[in-house]
Design an enzyme around this catalytic site. Sequence first.
Site, PDB file in Angstrom:
ATOM      1  N   GLU A  16       4.901  37.909  19.672  1.00 20.08           N
ATOM      2  CA  GLU A  16       3.447  37.555  19.231  1.00 20.08           C
ATOM      3  C   GLU A  16       2.692  38.034  20.516  1.00 20.08           C
ATOM      4  OE1 GLU A  16       1.332  36.626  16.766  1.00 20.08           O
ATOM      5  OE2 GLU A  16      -0.137  36.509  18.373  1.00 20.08           O
TER       6      GLU A  16
ATOM      7  N   HIS B 179      -3.225  28.084  -3.135  1.00 21.70           N
ATOM      8  CA  HIS B 179      -3.917  28.314  -4.307  1.00 21.70           C
ATOM      9  C   HIS B 179      -2.915  28.044  -5.396  1.00 21.70           C
ATOM     10  CE1 HIS B 179      -7.326  30.198  -2.715  1.00 21.70           C
ATOM     11  NE2 HIS B 179      -6.685  30.876  -1.721  1.00 21.70           N
TER      12      HIS B 179
ATOM     13  N   VAL C 183       3.406  44.348  21.576  1.00 17.08           N
ATOM     14  CA  VAL C 183       4.224  45.380  21.334  1.00 17.08           C
ATOM     15  C   VAL C 183       3.382  46.740  21.787  1.00 17.08           C
ATOM     16  CG1 VAL C 183       5.520  46.863  19.741  1.00 17.08           C
ATOM     17  CG2 VAL C 183       5.651  44.521  19.698  1.00 17.08           C
TER      18      VAL C 183
ATOM     19  N   LYS D 205     -12.739  35.241  -3.531  1.00 13.44           N
ATOM     20  CA  LYS D 205     -12.968  34.238  -4.242  1.00 13.44           C
ATOM     21  C   LYS D 205     -14.197  33.395  -4.270  1.00 13.44           C
ATOM     22  CE  LYS D 205      -7.809  33.632  -4.836  1.00 13.44           C
ATOM     23  NZ  LYS D 205      -7.172  34.692  -3.840  1.00 13.44           N
TER      24      LYS D 205
ATOM     25  N   ARG E 212      -9.602  38.544   7.756  1.00 11.85           N
ATOM     26  CA  ARG E 212      -8.638  38.714   6.663  1.00 11.85           C
ATOM     27  C   ARG E 212      -8.040  40.238   7.132  1.00 11.85           C
ATOM     28  NH1 ARG E 212     -13.220  37.325   4.199  1.00 11.85           N
ATOM     29  NH2 ARG E 212     -13.216  35.406   3.019  1.00 11.85           N
TER      30      ARG E 212
ATOM     31  N   SER F 218      -5.754  36.968   1.509  1.00 13.22           N
ATOM     32  CA  SER F 218      -5.503  35.943   0.172  1.00 13.22           C
ATOM     33  C   SER F 218      -5.072  36.241  -0.928  1.00 13.22           C
ATOM     34  CB  SER F 218      -7.081  34.920  -0.092  1.00 13.22           C
ATOM     35  OG  SER F 218      -7.054  34.181  -1.052  1.00 13.22           O
TER      36      SER F 218
ATOM     37  N   CYS G 141      -8.728  11.525  22.686  1.00 14.55           N
ATOM     38  CA  CYS G 141     -10.007  12.143  21.621  1.00 14.55           C
ATOM     39  C   CYS G 141     -10.369  11.101  21.128  1.00 14.55           C
ATOM     40  CB  CYS G 141      -9.450  13.233  21.039  1.00 14.55           C
ATOM     41  SG  CYS G 141     -10.673  13.545  19.720  1.00 14.55           S
TER      42      CYS G 141
ATOM     43  N   CYS H 122     -13.102  14.897  25.553  1.00 17.40           N
ATOM     44  CA  CYS H 122     -11.550  14.994  25.890  1.00 17.40           C
ATOM     45  C   CYS H 122     -11.090  16.029  26.484  1.00 17.40           C
ATOM     46  CB  CYS H 122     -10.968  14.746  24.380  1.00 17.40           C
ATOM     47  SG  CYS H 122     -11.332  16.163  23.349  1.00 17.40           S
TER      48      CYS H 122
END
Lengths: 429, 481, 134
Positions: free
Chosen positions: B32, B50, B173, B250, B311, B337, B400, B440
């Site tokens: 990652e 969904h 990467v 949507k 997205r 989605s 918090c 906090c």
Amino acid sequence: MITSNPRHLRGSYDVIVVGGGPAGLEAAVAAQEAGADHVLVVDREPEAGGILLQCIHCGFGLHRFGEELTGPEYAQRVVKQALAHRIDIVTDAFVLDIDLQRRVKLMTREEGVSLVEARAVVLAMGARERTRAAARIPGARPAGVFTAGMAQRLVNLYGWLPGRRAAILGSGDIGLIMARRLTLEGVEVAGVFELMPHPNGLNRNIVQCLHDFDIPLHLSTTVVEIHGHNRVEKVTVAPVDGDLRPQMERAWEVECDTLLVSIGLIPENELSEQLRLRMDPVTRGPVVTSAMECSLNGVFACGNVVHIHDLVDFVSAEAMLAGRSAGLFAIGAPLRPDNVRLLPGENVAYCVPHTISTEREHTVYMRTRRILEGCRLRLVAPDGRIVYEKRLRYVFPAEMVNLKLKPAILQHFHDDALRIDIVGRSAER
Amino acid sequence: MLFDVLIIGGGIVGCAIARELSRYRLEVALCEKEVEVGFGTTKANSGIIHGGHHAAPETLKGRLEWEGNQLWDDLAADLGFGFARVGELTVALHEEQLPVLDRLLHHAAVKRIPGVERWEPARIRSEEPALSHDILAAVYAPTTAVVNPYEACYALAENAVQNGVTLLTGLPVRRLHQKDDLWEVVTPGAYLASRFVINAAGLYADVIAAMAGVQTFTIHPRKGEEYLLDKRLRGLVKRVIFPCPSPVSKGILIIPTYDGTIMVGPTAEDVHDRTDLTTSARGAQTVFDAVRRLAPGIHEKDVIAQFAGLRAAADGEDFIIGPTAKRGFINVAGIQSPGLTAAPAIARRVVELLRDERLKLELRDDFIAKRPAPIHFAALSTQEQIALALRDPRYRRIVCRCEIVTEGEVLDAIARGACTLDGVKFRTRAGMGRCQGGFCTIRCMELLARARQLPMTAVTKRGPGSWLVCARTEEEKASAT
Amino acid sequence: MGEIVTVRYLCIGCPLGCRLEVDEDLEEHAIVEVRGFSCRRGKEYAIQEHTAPQRMVTTTVAIDKARWARLPVRTSRPAPKDKVLEICRALRTVRVSAPIASGDIIVRNVLNTGVNIIATRDMVEWASPQNIEA
């Protein structure tokens, strides 16, 4: 300063005060003087004293102590007074919940979570700051956007600098004070930006925090976009028109790595909402009687939890009233009822308390919506009759108006509600 | 380091794949670029599982949506994250939208989704009184659920690591080379090699595909702005409320999030910059204009936080899942989605693809299916809180206060992998409430600094460059003279 | 009489914020006229601010062995305005150690101004400076 002093919590208290700032500490002492034997103050910070401990500047205490003090000095006086009265103070603690029977769910370092009974409760949690999201400032979400109070805490208690070059949104006193603090600590302040056409802070702070250091104040100007992926890189600011709409064609960019947001305080009312207290939509605090009692019997409130004050001295005064009432309630002494509702009228945003008695003397706090000069403050009966009138040279939204109401004024008043109007010449400039 | 499978991208999809692969006797790595998993598209996801009836049954995403939906109950139970089947209503405000409702009912019938039905205004009003009286009809689906997407992502990653997956964060990467039967994966910090590479790089999936020499698609970032409302509006709606969908989106929804807070959004705006996470005045207006038509009581003044996500839409709008011309390089791209919903089903599909590619898959007998759920102090009963605080002093201090998060929860989050302020926030909710971290933040910074043995200046919001404090006041003073 | 210059001040006495103007004869070093005030205090402020402006300085100094890293301090009385930044700079190198009591003199006669720097709160001795139990 002081941390928790009771070795063990009692299972029940006459009065539990939530919050150990000036409001809570003054209320605790007043409750005890009114006859409550066992009074507990609960504070979530490592030491009592409240937010004043980080307000290291001067300007506190002229009314309360007759001399000008810094925040820590004021805080220390009220803490020492509470200790002298042998008030139990528990710090690093938290009230998780209060139920309708005034059972307080309390978290402390020493005992964990426990349920403690209170005959009376005083809410004195203070306020929190409005955030960037509350102002809906668009743009990126980088690190480096702080509320002014958080930056104040970082610098004044922890000794950390939040950045090297800051822009400040909002010309309230906290924003102005922070402009000076950052400058004195070697952080460059690019400017203070105020949405309104007039500054929101005291003239003293305009002069001593901005003029003294040549920090520009841009009125009728706001931050319209924050830039920077990881850390703030710059902000776009734009002048606003008469309807406060940004004029994007006149926008410009300000290089900075830090944006301080100082756009007002909101009463901290998590517990009030849990208790389903009746709330005032304008103050965003609970509706209170002249005894500072909320809509639930035995629950009292004072300080910034009720409405945002500009002087801690008035917080102290209000807290003594609330504490005394809570103390009397706790020992079973009847609180004398109110018989008149106060209604904010022309130019008046709100007034506190929300009800008064024609039999007693009261101080009524209110805020106006506009800047007015040559004003008349009027108490108006439901039939339109002016019951009382007082001249005021000027009123400012940023300055609370206090009205001393003596029983003599309302001697012959028999209706159930009084409207408060403030009329005068508009003096926006 | 040599792996059987290396997954590029630690979003919900990459983490679901990693966890699914961790069932087998394989050397698996998850790579990652951000310092924590879930920091890309996943973090800004709406958190809706969904109902299964939105996407057309003939599309890949249509099939994986319903398949994925059915896997979430077990996943949530095993991995100990919040999940609630709250149901949804898709509402029609105009006559011409009524055929859309019929289409949704048809999808549900074809996919055999139980309980999907049409509601008339009287039923809508009694079940969801906050909704507009202009609503003509709605389709109700009981199968729709809500989760905290980042919580699910953390849970999957954590469980994958428990089962031996190598998690490499903060490692972008740079290049990919195919050498014989191996892929060499070049990163700034490490040289990695793997037999298979799974491209789950989200917004950067086309860039990674290009590195592998198989650029067959382009990712078009589509921005969505979301607005989180004050918790006093909790319970305003009980179900997720959808308008009738348009071809590209949507629409703008009212979402009762898993935590109970109401969230409204997202917008759908094609952008060019893959790092553009800005919100805009226009976006806010679009959202609030749209949701006020659904529920007139919603107001902008109740906003406590705003954010945007991107997205990763691919050409053709469908998911791109499958092997490529380069042996061993598998795309899992264009996962927009209902990507969150489909993620567990996508992970299973990837396992099948690897089997087809003749990767030997042997189930491990020591697979740990369950992850101990993190403690959420605020969700415990009073008796449980008392017992916990008695047992462990770290649960005797609130960090918090808006969201009632204890020091113990923050330390637990750090122990589970949080290394940034956002990592703590998304794991514990510290800083997510009304005051937005005003109180906090400093405490969380201190806890991070101490637990990770960092100087305060090295504590960041979300990784390199997002520093919070720059110097001790006295240091600054000394250097300024 | 020499050249007259006008210097403007914003009155800080009350929210009215009168725009004060002070005319000074440069040769005589004398104030010729004060305008713009609407009360006596305003006029006095203008003269004071023009002739010998003073500021109460509040800042912090480093402190060891305390709950917090900084100790708030102030000048014992207002100091000349043009010394404010210099005073703060002088305090850069100051480092004290808890315990400290409110009113303790931290620096005596800072920069020969005749003004002392005093602590504005008690600071008790604290074992661990940040008091976090990990």
